[in-house]
Design a protein around this motif. Structure first.
Motif, PDB file in Angstrom:
ATOM      1  N   UNK A 122       7.702 -12.796 -13.934  1.00  0.00           N
ATOM      2  CA  UNK A 122       7.757 -11.842 -12.829  1.00  0.00           C
ATOM      3  C   UNK A 122       6.389 -11.682 -12.179  1.00  0.00           C
ATOM      4  N   UNK A 126       4.184 -13.555  -7.905  1.00  0.00           N
ATOM      5  CA  UNK A 126       3.393 -13.021  -6.789  1.00  0.00           C
ATOM      6  C   UNK A 126       2.070 -13.746  -6.621  1.00  0.00           C
ATOM      7  N   UNK A 308      -3.884   2.287  -4.844  1.00  0.00           N
ATOM      8  CA  UNK A 308      -2.818   3.160  -4.339  1.00  0.00           C
ATOM      9  C   UNK A 308      -2.604   4.305  -5.319  1.00  0.00           C
ATOM     10  N   UNK A 343       4.330  -3.147 -15.521  1.00  0.00           N
ATOM     11  CA  UNK A 343       5.440  -3.283 -14.556  1.00  0.00           C
ATOM     12  C   UNK A 343       4.990  -3.684 -13.170  1.00  0.00           C
ATOM     13  N   UNK A 344       3.784  -3.272 -12.789  1.00  0.00           N
ATOM     14  CA  UNK A 344       3.328  -3.527 -11.425  1.00  0.00           C
ATOM     15  C   UNK A 344       2.131  -4.471 -11.391  1.00  0.00           C
ATOM     16  N   UNK A 346       2.209  -7.467 -10.911  1.00  0.00           N
ATOM     17  CA  UNK A 346       2.388  -8.426  -9.811  1.00  0.00           C
ATOM     18  C   UNK A 346       1.880  -7.903  -8.482  1.00  0.00           C
ATOM     19  N   UNK A 347       1.664  -6.596  -8.368  1.00  0.00           N
ATOM     20  CA  UNK A 347       1.274  -6.019  -7.080  1.00  0.00           C
ATOM     21  C   UNK A 347      -0.231  -5.934  -6.863  1.00  0.00           C
ATOM     22  N   UNK A 350      -1.595  -6.389  -3.422  1.00  0.00           N
ATOM     23  CA  UNK A 350      -1.372  -5.299  -2.469  1.00  0.00           C
ATOM     24  C   UNK A 350      -2.346  -4.160  -2.697  1.00  0.00           C
ATOM     25  N   UNK A 353      -5.216  -5.268  -0.838  1.00  0.00           N
ATOM     26  CA  UNK A 353      -4.984  -5.180   0.607  1.00  0.00           C
ATOM     27  C   UNK A 353      -5.234  -3.771   1.124  1.00  0.00           C
ATOM     28  N   UNK A 401      -1.950 -14.257   0.803  1.00  0.00           N
ATOM     29  CA  UNK A 401      -1.222 -13.736  -0.370  1.00  0.00           C
ATOM     30  C   UNK A 401      -1.365 -12.236  -0.568  1.00  0.00           C
ATOM     31  N   UNK A 402      -2.261 -11.585   0.192  1.00  0.00           N
ATOM     32  CA  UNK A 402      -2.381 -10.137   0.092  1.00  0.00           C
ATOM     33  C   UNK A 402      -1.348  -9.434   0.979  1.00  0.00           C
ATOM     34  N   UNK A 403      -0.574 -10.204   1.729  1.00  0.00           N
ATOM     35  CA  UNK A 403       0.437  -9.626   2.611  1.00  0.00           C
ATOM     36  C   UNK A 403       1.804  -9.715   1.954  1.00  0.00           C
ATOM     37  N   UNK A 404       2.570  -8.629   1.974  1.00  0.00           N
ATOM     38  CA  UNK A 404       3.890  -8.618   1.351  1.00  0.00           C
ATOM     39  C   UNK A 404       4.841  -9.620   1.993  1.00  0.00           C
TER      40      UNK A 404
END
Lengths: 435, 465, 441
Positions: A122, A126, A308, A343-344, A346-347, A350, A353, A401-404
């Motif tokens: 998972x 990303x 975030x 869990x996150x 992969x983000x 972002x 970003x 790759x920093x863009x969703x």
């Protein structure tokens, strides 16, 4: 017969050469440590980056991938996770973090890293090829009056997100020593009701904090005494794996990955590092305060947690966590990004970003997901950029790759193509077909 | 003394013996001290009526007999020289527990407090299923039944100049029926001036909504009180209908809690922050009961709403302070800083807007602390006359007892606060309090501020500039 | 009469502030395509015109949108923001007597932080500790106003249900390996969760019948004792009468089906399924029932019932005809729902307008307010957000947020006020320190 053998041997060579050599061409190459190459190419051989340039020769038997204007980036790095050590956070049986004990330097995350964890595929999907997997989750507010904090949770490892066993996957085992520095964390009023006997007062917290600092000093003293005794190799000397595990730290070979949230903890940690003459990395700071020049002058790098996040205090500017990475950048402190979770994980692109949205130059954000992370973690010669001689950890994307909205099309780890399928894509495929 | 001797000299032995017996009996039944007292030549602040630079107050049989500049002092009156003294109506604590003695501590040998093991025989209370189980509801308890002169705090309260308290029982959400209670008496029932004066409601919120029993959240508390009032209206209607036509109808269940609730002439609802005040004004209106708001520390943001609502306010004297437990490296919220700075301005702002308000002790028990708290309001803009009015007339009026308390007027109950100097001044002291016509001389020791101890007040190390 | 009308009209105008013209910007209407170099005019709180080269009435505030992007105000269909005194009343199996409307805290700084992220409307919900939870409301983030002034006028109220692990946790038994609570609260299983819902609605039907009987008897001239008004059952009767929406937190496909069946049996509709992480497995059934689905962009694995979650959930359900929105369930996430929406372009290949719809027109439809908000169309409220880059660009940030044409967030103003705020605060802190020093002997 001899001709047949030669023919077979030749075919075998071609096949193995075909396995090993991959040429990716007609792509925009982002080496990170060198300028972007439009219409460039990357050659992979024997798991390493053999060449990078505008036009490259195609070695015979190499597999050729025509990028048709796609982009090649170094595989992204998440510098702080618990991937592999935790599957479902609410089910204790699936979680292997925060072992009992105050000082556990001998524990190694890599040996408990589950290569079958669903989180590996998972996270990889990303564009992340490597993570640091940590044995601890840091301290938090204590829900018991008598809670003994874990100070040193063990050693974190730099792991590729692909391999049959953890041994396959370890890029740099024992990369860092995971430490939660003593700090005062007052229990917020709304949680005080949950603590039997009531929350500790500031005076009690301060007392515990001073005691913890003393404990840490004593432990390091014990380590130095052990070092001396070991060197002298006297008749009394007995091996102790806990103290033994600390030797690379005091010898400057392994950095202490120190979790320090607030300004005071950061300052305390830097002073501690000076006193004990150890190398440190500041991990997951939630504010910079006046520590910028201090960190810069001591060449202490930072692994940032999520961008975030809500501001620490009601009165803090609404974007105070969004601007934090740029604050470290402006202070000249070297930093990289980590998510400190599973869990996150992969983000993490972002998270980077969002820092760009609030001031961080985009090239710096990319560096903080690639070369900075590699260098801070002591693998700067192996990964983190597209340079000749480095391990071929690469991603092909149709954009930044920093863009969703960008899609990660292909991934290579150590020169082998790696599937971007995961539990999530399989659910998608299966249930989209339900009649 | 002279009269007694004269009695003995007149008449024969038998008659003398009878008289002696009668006087002794009378003494045993009614107390020995004659009741007429006159304070002469004092500064008299009547609150309702003219202020007198040199006035006389005459009391007898527990009531005010006369007040004026040239009141003739009868021969049998005990005279107090009023030079340098100021006489006020007795101060009233507008909400508290004075008069209700603290429960006895558990016997030694039995574990007490959180974490101790309960006695083996005690059964845990059954889990509350909802509003119908009437959780934490003590609406039927009466302060009037619970007060006693044995409450150890009464001396300090009198030393602060208080003669009376609006006392309420103190447990649960619906706490019970309060009473206006004088802070002295031979027996508990002697202390009661008026009851019931209202029902106090406290919101018990804790554990993030996961407490053991309903209700645990703020919305749960509000829903519960709302349901109680619906039940009360239904209960009343049901009883009326049943009384007329019992045949064929299920009889209404007896509900102790609702009986208590319907007796209350008003309810007291809590609100400190501006959004809480806004919420409580709407809630009180929704319940359609006369209500009073208590707390009001962020009231400086809500003056217009309070004025429009035309609802009395009780201001807590426990002004918000920097918590002693704070991490000195922590930076407080601006809103909290503002509340600490501006809460003492609230009484002055209420007075200027013509909103009726009183003060309540909110757990402060020492005389110097009470004085300091009142002085803080005066320093922040409340005039002294308005402060006195809040402590006396306003509170009496809020509780519907202004016909017998709250000012120095003929016929009212003789509750007086007599200070040397003007009330709340640093150097002033409470010389006397008169309660139901009885004279008390509060200890000066109890009025001395305690010497400052320890590092409180000193800036802590590492404080952020 | 005419005069009164004019006064009222002028008063209404002053309530909504002056007119607003956003000029020469990329207008992302969401429902009617994108207009480059477009203008949007707001008057009396409503969008009066959308087009090019619009003229502004005198006194209008004019905002230059050159190089910028305008989208409808963001709507969050699952929020616990601005709730005071506890998000759950978790002590009873059915807590439908409590109402979020009673505990809105309009001074919660997270409202302002939401505005700074383009959020304009929130569906504020009770937590998930109960199979049947409390009553819920929709608010507009009118920072600075009172709680009642934040209520979204005309939005139907709701009630929260919860299925799966959360409402049954307090019913777990103690065992050798784990401790349940000292006293168990029903239910302890998914089967029990269903029973709580069915039981409560059967009670609600009986309650309805009791009241009908009472009214009939009164009409016949009798004097019966009225039934007790029960705040727990009143909202359930409203659900049965279609006056209150049901928002149901759920994860697994079996419980989603269970709830749809119970609702069918009892004769009411589920308005939205919340979280609904396995919704992709039963998307047809959801579409047929007509429930909306409000889900996370990519949350998973924090509990076992979230283990089969996939970020492609929104795309799969959308393709099967379900109205899908993305929500935050978090004070942090509510600040960047546009970025959550962008993820649906990667996970399932949704288009830009489909992605934007996830946090605008779709949640508006789910909440029954799509006639008033959710897109930039003439007649709708002037709820608008101005971004410096396309909102689906991860490098974008919000510059201004308007609700009913009134500006509630302006980044420049926020930045310029910081120095003064810090100064004022330092003054208060210094004052307090000085006062404390006086106390020391």
């Amino acid at each position: 017969m001899k001709k047949l053998c030669l023919l077979v041997a030749a075919c075998a060579c071609i096949l193995s050469a075909a396995d090993d050599a991959i040429l990716i061409r007609d792509v925009t190459v982002h080496p990170v440590t060198a300028p972007v190459i439009e219409h460039g190419a990357v050659l992979i051989e024997n798991g390493k980056i053999a060449d990078v340039g505008s036009t490259l020769q195609t070695p015979s038997g190499a597999r050729v991938i025509d990028g048709h204007g796609l982009h090649v980036y170094p595989g992204l790095i998440n510098a702080a996770t618990n991937v592999g050590l935790s599957e479902i956070s609410s089910l204790r049986d699936t979680v292997d973090l925060d072992e009992i004990g105050t000082f556990n330097p001998e524990l190694r995350a890599e040996i408990a890293f589950n290569p079958s964890s669903e989180h590996i595929a998972v996270t990889r999907a990303s564009g992340i090829t490597t993570v640091v997997s940590l044995p601890g989750t840091g301290g938090g507010i204590s829900f018991s009056r008598n809670q003994q904090p874990t100070v040193i949770a063990g050693q974190g490892a730099l792991m590729h997100l692909e391999g049959w066993t953890w041994e396959d996957m370890a890029v740099k085992p024992s990369a860092v020593m995971d430490m939660d520095f003593p700090q005062i964390r007052m229990v917020p009023a709304e949680y005080a009701a949950f603590i039997p006997g009531g929350a500790r007062t500031y005076q009690e917290e301060e007392k515990a904090y001073n005691e913890n600092l003393r404990q840490v000093s004593r432990f390091f003293e014990d380590v130095r005494r052990y070092q001396k005794a070991k060197a002298a190799a006297g008749p009394d000397f007995r091996r102790d794996i806990k103290l033994e595990a600390m030797l690379p730290v005091i010898e400057g070979k392994q950095p202490l990955f120190i979790r320090a949230e607030k300004e005071k903890a950061i300052k305390d940690a830097v002073a501690f590092a000076e006193k004990e003459k150890v190398r440190i990395i500041i991990a997951d700071p939630t504010e910079i305060g006046s520590t910028g020049p201090l960190l810069k002058s001591h060449n202490i790098p930072v692994v940032l947690g999520k961008t975030l996040e809500l501001p620490l205090r009601d009165d803090d500017p609404y974007d105070s966590r969004y601007t934090l990475p740029n604050d470290f950048y402006k202070a000249g402190v070297k930093f990289c990004f980590g998510t400190f979770d599973v869990e996150f994980a992969r983000n993490v692109p972002f998270e980077a970003a969002q820092a760009v949205a609030f001031g961080l130059p985009p090239e710096e954000a990319l560096k903080a997901l690639t070369i900075n992370s590699a260098e801070i973690l002591g693998a700067g010669d192996q990964i983190g950029s597209i340079e000749k001689g480095k391990i071929a950890d690469l991603i092909l994307t149709d954009g930044d790759p920093l863009q969703a909205k960008t899609n990660i099309r292909q991934m290579f780890i150590a020169g082998r193509e790696v599937s971007l399928e995961s539990r999530h894509t399989r659910e998608y495929e299966k249930w989209s077909k339900r009649p | 003394m002279g009269g007694f001797t004269r009695l003995c000299e007149r008449g024969g032995m038998k008659r003398r013996f009878g008289l002696i017996l009668a006087v002794l009996l009378a003494a045993a039944l009614r107390g020995e001290v004659p009741s007429a007292i006159a304070i002469q030549g004092a500064h008299v602040v009547a609150v309702h009526g003219p202020e007198l630079a040199h006035g006389t107050v005459l009391i007898r049989n527990g009531l005010i007999e006369a007040v004026g500049e040239n009141v003739p002092v009868p021969g049998d009156a005990w005279v107090i020289n009023g030079a340098g003294l100021t006489v006020y109506p007795g101060f009233i604590d507008a909400l508290g527990t004075w008069g209700i003695p603290a429960p006895a501590p558990p016997a030694p040998g039995r574990a007490a407090g959180a974490g101790g093991t309960p006695p083996a025989t005690a059964q845990p209370e059954p889990r509350v299923r909802g509003p119908e189980d009437r959780p934490q509801t003590y609406a039927y308890e009466r302060a009037a039944d619970l007060v006693s002169p044995s409450d150890s705090r009464l001396e300090a309260a009198r030393a602060a100049g208080f003669t009376t308290s609006a006392t309420f029982p103190n447990r649960g959400i619906i706490e019970g029926l309060g009473a206006l209670v004088d802070l002295a008496g031979e027996r508990g029932r002697d202390m009661v001036v008026a009851q019931p004066i209202g029902e106090q409601i406290i919101f018990r919120v804790g554990g993030g909504g996961f407490g053991r029993s309903f209700p645990a959240s703020l919305m749960g508390n509000i829903a519960y009180v709302r349901q109680l009032y619906l039940d009360e209206a239904n209960y009343r209607e049901a009883r009326q209908i049943y009384a007329k036509n019992p045949a064929g109808n299920r009889r209404p269940e007896y509900d102790h809690a609702l009986e208590g609730l319907s007796e209350a002439p008003r309810i007291l609802l809590p609100a400190q922050e501006s959004q809480q005040i806004d919420r409580i004004l709407r809630f009180g209106r929704e319940l359609k009961v006369p209500f009073v708001v208590y707390g009001a520390h962020e009231g400086y943001r809500s003056i217009d709403e309070l004025k429009q609502a035309n609802v009395p306010v009780l201001v807590s004297l426990k002004w918000p302070e920097k918590p002693k437990n704070a991490d000195p490296a922590d930076i407080p919220n601006e809103r909290d800083l503002e509340m600490r700075e501006r809460a003492p301005e609230v009484p002055g702002l209420l007075a200027k807007s013509g909103i009726a308000f009183g003060f309540y002790s909110d757990g402060i028990e020492s005389a110097p602390d009470l004085k300091k708290a009142l002085k803080k309001a005066v320093d922040a803009g409340l005039t002294r006359p308005d402060a006195i009015k809040a402590l006396t007339w306003n509170t009496a009026e809020i509780y519907g007892a202004a016909d017998r308390l709250g000012s120095i007027e003929k016929g009212k109950i003789a509750n007086l606060t007599v200070t040397r100097g003007e009330a709340f001044d640093d150097k002033s002291t409470v010389e006397y309090v008169i309660i139901d016509g009885k004279l008390f001389e509060p200890s000066k020791e109890l009025q001395k501020p305690a010497p400052p101890t320890g590092p409180q007040g000193k800036p802590a190390e590492g404080e952020v500039n | 009469m005419r005069r009164a009308f004019l006064i009222l009209w002028a008063a209404a105008g002053s309530l909504f502030g002056q007119a607003l013209l956003v000029r020469n910007t990329t207008v992302l209407t969401v429902t009617k395509g994108t207009i480059t170099n477009g203008d949007v005019l707001v008057e009396n709180g409503r969008i009066a015109a959308v087009g090019k080269n619009l003229s502004a009435p005198s006194g209008a505030q004019i905002v230059d949108g050159t190089g910028k992007f305008l989208m409808p105000g963001i709507i969050d269909c699952h929020s616990h923001t601005a709730i005071e005194g506890g998000v759950n009343e978790g002590t009873v199996s059915d807590s439908s007597m409590v109402n979020i409307r009673d505990v809105i805290n309009p001074t919660d700084i997270n409202i302002y932080r939401g505005l700074a992220g383009g959020l304009t409307v929130s569906n504020v919900l009770h937590g998930s500790a109960n199979a049947i939870g409390g009553q819920t409301i929709v608010i507009k983030l009118r920072w600075g106003k009172t709680a009642e002034e934040m209520l979204f006028e005309g939005a139907k109220p709701g009630i929260k249900f919860a299925l799966g692990e959360n409402p049954k946790r307090q019913g777990y038994p103690s065992s050798f390996f784990s401790q349940g609570p000292a006293e168990r609260r029903y239910p302890g299983t998914r089967m029990g969760v269903e029973q709580v819902i069915r039981d409560s609605f059967i009670e609600a039907r009986n309650y309805q019948a009791d009241w009908k009987e009472y009214r009939d008897r009164v009409a016949r001239g009798e004097h019966p004792i009225p039934p007790r008004k029960d705040l727990r059952l009143e909202p359930l009767v409203e659900v049965l009468e279609g006056k209150r929406y049901v928002h149901a937190h759920c994860y697994r496909s079996d419980e989603i089906l269970m709830l749809l069946r119970v609702a069918d049996e009892m004769g009411f509709k589920i308005r939205t399924l919340q979280h609904v992480l396995e919704g992709y497995k039963v998307a047809d059934e959801i579409a047929r029932h007509g429930a909306g689905a409000s889900t996370f962009s990519d949350w998973w694995s924090y509990k076992i019932e979230a283990y089969d979650a996939t970020p492609y959930n929104a795309a799969i359900m959308t393709r099967k005809g379900v109205v899908v929105s993305l929500n935050s369930d978090s004070d942090e996430l509510q600040r960047h729902l546009n970025l959550e929406a962008a993820k649906t372009m990667r996970y399932g290949g949704l288009s830009e307008d489909e992605a934007l719809a996830m946090v605008t027109i779709n949640p508006a439809k789910q909440l029954g307010i799509d006639d008033k908000v959710g897109s930039i169309e003439v007649g709708k409220s002037g709820d608008l957000v101005l971004f410096d880059r396309h909102p689906l660009d991860n490098y974008s940030k919000v510059l201004k947020t308007w609700i009913d044409g009134h500006e509630y967030f302006d980044r420049d103003k926020d930045l310029s006020e910081r120095t003064e705020f810090a100064r004022k605060k330092k003054e208060l802190m210094d004052k307090e320190k000085a006062a404390a020093k006086e106390v020391t002997p």
